[in-house]
Design a protein around this motif. Structure first.
Motif, short mmCIF file in Angstrom:
data_model
loop_
_atom_site.label_atom_id
_atom_site.label_comp_id
_atom_site.label_asym_id
_atom_site.label_seq_id
_atom_site.Cartn_x
_atom_site.Cartn_y
_atom_site.Cartn_z
N PRO A 194 0.75 -1.15 0.12
CA PRO A 194 0.13 -0.04 -0.13
C PRO A 194 0.81 1.56 0.00
O PRO A 194 2.02 1.38 0.72
CB PRO A 194 -0.77 -0.23 1.19
CG PRO A 194 -0.55 -1.43 1.90
CD PRO A 194 0.84 -1.98 1.33
N GLY A 195 0.47 2.33 -0.86
CA GLY A 195 1.23 3.47 -0.81
C GLY A 195 2.25 3.42 -1.80
O GLY A 195 3.10 4.53 -2.04
N ASP A 218 1.53 5.94 -11.69
CA ASP A 218 0.99 6.99 -11.09
C ASP A 218 1.45 8.25 -11.73
O ASP A 218 0.98 9.46 -11.54
CB ASP A 218 1.46 6.85 -9.53
CG ASP A 218 0.92 5.92 -8.66
OD1 ASP A 218 -0.32 5.68 -8.47
OD2 ASP A 218 1.77 4.72 -8.73
N VAL A 219 2.66 8.30 -12.01
CA VAL A 219 3.38 9.45 -12.69
C VAL A 219 4.05 9.28 -14.17
O VAL A 219 4.63 8.26 -14.67
CB VAL A 219 4.44 10.05 -11.69
CG1 VAL A 219 5.22 11.05 -12.34
CG2 VAL A 219 3.95 10.56 -10.16
N THR A 267 7.88 16.72 -7.56
CA THR A 267 6.48 17.38 -7.14
C THR A 267 5.27 16.30 -7.63
O THR A 267 4.34 16.24 -7.12
CB THR A 267 6.40 18.56 -8.01
OG1 THR A 267 7.58 19.17 -7.71
CG2 THR A 267 5.13 19.59 -7.52
N LEU A 268 5.52 15.63 -8.88
CA LEU A 268 4.58 14.82 -9.48
C LEU A 268 4.33 13.70 -8.42
O LEU A 268 3.13 13.23 -8.17
CB LEU A 268 4.94 14.51 -10.77
CG LEU A 268 4.98 15.61 -11.84
CD1 LEU A 268 5.68 15.12 -13.09
CD2 LEU A 268 3.54 16.07 -12.15
N VAL A 269 5.43 13.11 -8.11
CA VAL A 269 5.27 11.85 -7.12
C VAL A 269 4.59 12.41 -5.93
O VAL A 269 3.70 11.56 -5.45
CB VAL A 269 6.63 11.44 -6.91
CG1 VAL A 269 6.69 10.36 -5.72
CG2 VAL A 269 7.20 10.77 -8.01
N ALA A 292 0.75 12.82 -6.50
CA ALA A 292 0.27 11.49 -6.77
C ALA A 292 0.01 10.72 -5.49
O ALA A 292 -1.07 10.31 -4.98
CB ALA A 292 1.01 10.75 -7.76
N ALA A 293 0.99 10.90 -4.37
CA ALA A 293 1.07 10.15 -3.15
C ALA A 293 -0.21 10.77 -2.29
O ALA A 293 -0.89 10.13 -1.77
CB ALA A 293 2.41 10.33 -2.45
N ALA A 294 -0.23 12.21 -2.46
CA ALA A 294 -1.24 12.80 -1.76
C ALA A 294 -2.56 12.72 -1.93
O ALA A 294 -3.49 12.57 -1.39
CB ALA A 294 -0.92 14.36 -1.45
#
Ligand code: SAH
Ligand code: SF4
Ligand code: F3S
Length: 496
Positions: A71-72, A97-98, A110-112, A115-117
């Motif tokens: 997860p994550g 995700d990116v 920043t993109l990562v 995506a995580a947030a």
């Protein structure tokens, strides 16, 4: 927060992976030893042939499990395929995700984070250079990324560094995808390049590889002053500590006399010249939109050997390009024999969507014919490579020792050219720069203690294997050559 980067493609991508690692590390990420330990897996991709892309898509598919169990965890796709396929990547590989283009590496972290947030896919790519012809946004790539202080910890070997002097390509060879994914040709200001190399020299770098798709077309105009590659080499030569400078890849029509004289006269410039010919028949060069005839290429080869007799010339060739007849193919074989290349990287033509060849020419040479021509050309080249290698037996050469040989680790330079160096069915094995880093730093000695089979390179980029101390990595040593294979010289350390 650990990341792992897998890289395919050319030296540009290997350098970009170093830059991306630097970005991630400065944002607080740590490097993982393997994919398993990572929370973020980044694929740095190549679009030059279809096979390279297929490998990535299947690797992305295989990560489904990994992602489900963690997860994550996040997956990012950067590089040329990110620019080419853009948001289509999310459709084909929904666990991504990116997506981050080669001109947006400075946005990766920043993109990562976003995506995580948010759990939402994130994308940054450049505008289409054909649609936005005069739009300054079409001129991309961030010069800010070239902070060599940050690069130190991401370089596999402290004493070697790649330095990009040009971005993009404006040659538009009909078969090629690079101009559309890497954007318009731009030369970096000489003062930035020299400044970067100065800092690298202070960090202990002795060998520099200058990178550009057509590196010898380098040209920077400022007021009434034009700096060409030969001028740049002369300036680099003055930087204390830099012992070897190489540049890749060269375009045949820009192999001018001033450049060859610089290679001959400057102590730090090395006589290794990668000048892809692509084909040996005028009719094919015309269809490929290369801007020279075979006669001109041969004249250039003559001029190289005349000015720099010890030169090692290498080339790329495409077999089975649209409409290639057996006679045309034989002309490529003739050119290989004529030029006596140190080695050639041989590729089967792979149609790339959207370029001139894909739009206007039929990919009509059957796969088995491409394969046979590939093998035939490879056999001729191997014969020549072996004959050339054998001329070194009994001679003493100076090498820059790189580290333990492939047996124990994987050499950086092999990783760099992995895609093209191998016989072409073996194309694009995933190269992990992280793995390279880990192995080049490995301090666990085997039962032979400090001794190992070591490898290094001559100034002509010939690989030399010898038995010696691991502590020699990064030093120049003399080796007496005792035996040779097409791509490796074996020898004994000459004690001073
Ligand atoms: N800028 C470099 C080459 C970059 S691509 C140069 O011009 O020298 C590396 C090599 O891939 C090319 O030299 C060419 O031989 C090969 N290549 C490019 N497009 C290809 C395609 N569509 N199919 C097969 N090989 C290709
Ligand atoms: Fe592609 Fe030709 Fe540019 Fe090389 S010079 S990157 S082969 S378009
Ligand atoms: Fe290099 Fe492949 Fe891109 S060869 S420039 S990584 S398409």
């Amino acid at each position: 927060m650990k990341f792992y980067i897998e890289t395919v493609g050319c030296q540009m991508n290997v350098l970009d992976s170093e830059l991306a690692s630097a970005e991630l590390i400065s944002a607080g990420w740590e490097r993982a030893e393997s994919r398993k330990d990572a929370t973020l897996v980044v694929f740095n991709t190549c679009s030059v042939r279809e096979h390279a892309e297929e490998k990535i898509y299947s690797a992305l598919g295989r990560l489904k499990h990994w992602k489900a169990q963690k997860p994550g965890s996040l997956i990012a796709v950067m590089g040329c395929m990110a620019q080419k396929d853009q948001s289509r990547i999310f459709k084909r590989a929904p666990n991504v995700d990116v997506v981050c283009g080669p001109g947006q590496i400075d946005q990766l972290t920043t993109l990562v984070a976003r995506a995580a947030a948010t759990g939402e896919p994130q994308i940054a790519t450049s505008v289409d250079r054909f649609v936005h012809k005069n739009d300054p946004k079409a001129v991309r790539e961030s010069f800010r990324l070239y902070d060599p202080k940050r690069l130190k910890e991401t370089r596999p070997r402290a004493f070697q560094a790649m330095v990009r002097i040009m971005f993009g390509c404006n040659k538009f060879c009909s078969y090629c995808i690079v101009p559309s994914v890497r954007g318009p040709e731009q030369s970096r200001p000489p003062k930035d390049i020299l400044n970067e190399i100065g800092i690298l020299a202070d960090q202990g770098v002795v060998e520099i590889v200058l990178l550009g798709q057509t590196v010898n077309s380098y040209r920077y105009v400022e007021g009434d002053k034009t700096t060409r590659l030969s001028d740049l080499l002369a300036e680099i030569d003055k930087i204390p500590g830099i012992r070897r400078v190489r540049f890749v890849s060269s375009y045949p029509t820009d192999m001018t006399d001033d450049l060859l004289q610089a290679v001959r006269d400057l102590p730090s410039s090395t006589p290794y010249l990668h000048v892809p010919a692509q084909h040996g028949a005028d009719s094919m060069l015309e269809r490929m939109r290369r801007r020279y005839a075979v006669g001109q290429y041969k004249e250039m080869v003559d001029r190289i050997y005349e000015t720099v007799p010890e030169a090692a010339i290498t080339s790329d060739f495409i077999v089975g390009f649209c409409g290639e007849t057996e006679e045309e193919f034989q002309q490529t074989v003739d050119l290989v024999r004529y030029a006596r290349f140190k080695n050639s990287f041989i590729f089967k033509y792979s149609e790339r969507p959207g370029n001139e060849a894909a739009r206007t020419m039929a990919d009509d040479v059957p796969e088995d014919v491409k394969k046979r021509r590939n093998n035939e050309l490879l056999a001729v080249q191997n014969e020549i490579s072996l004959a050339q290698s054998e001329t070194f037996v009994g001679k003493t050469v100076e090498i820059l020792v790189e580290g333990p040989s492939k047996k124990e680790t994987k050499s950086l330079s092999d990783a760099l050219i992995e895609e093209s160096d191998a016989p072409s069915d073996k194309e694009t094995d995933l190269t992990s720069v992280d793995q390279l880093l880990a192995s080049s730093r490995a301090s666990v000695f085997g039962e032979r203690g400090d001794r190992a089979q070591m490898t290094g390179r001559t100034k002509c980029d010939r690989i030399v294997v010898f038995d010696g101390s691991r502590s020699l990595a990064g030093e120049f040593r003399k080796i007496k050559i005792t035996s040779a294979t097409p791509f490796t010289l074996c020898g004994k350390l000459v004690e001073d």
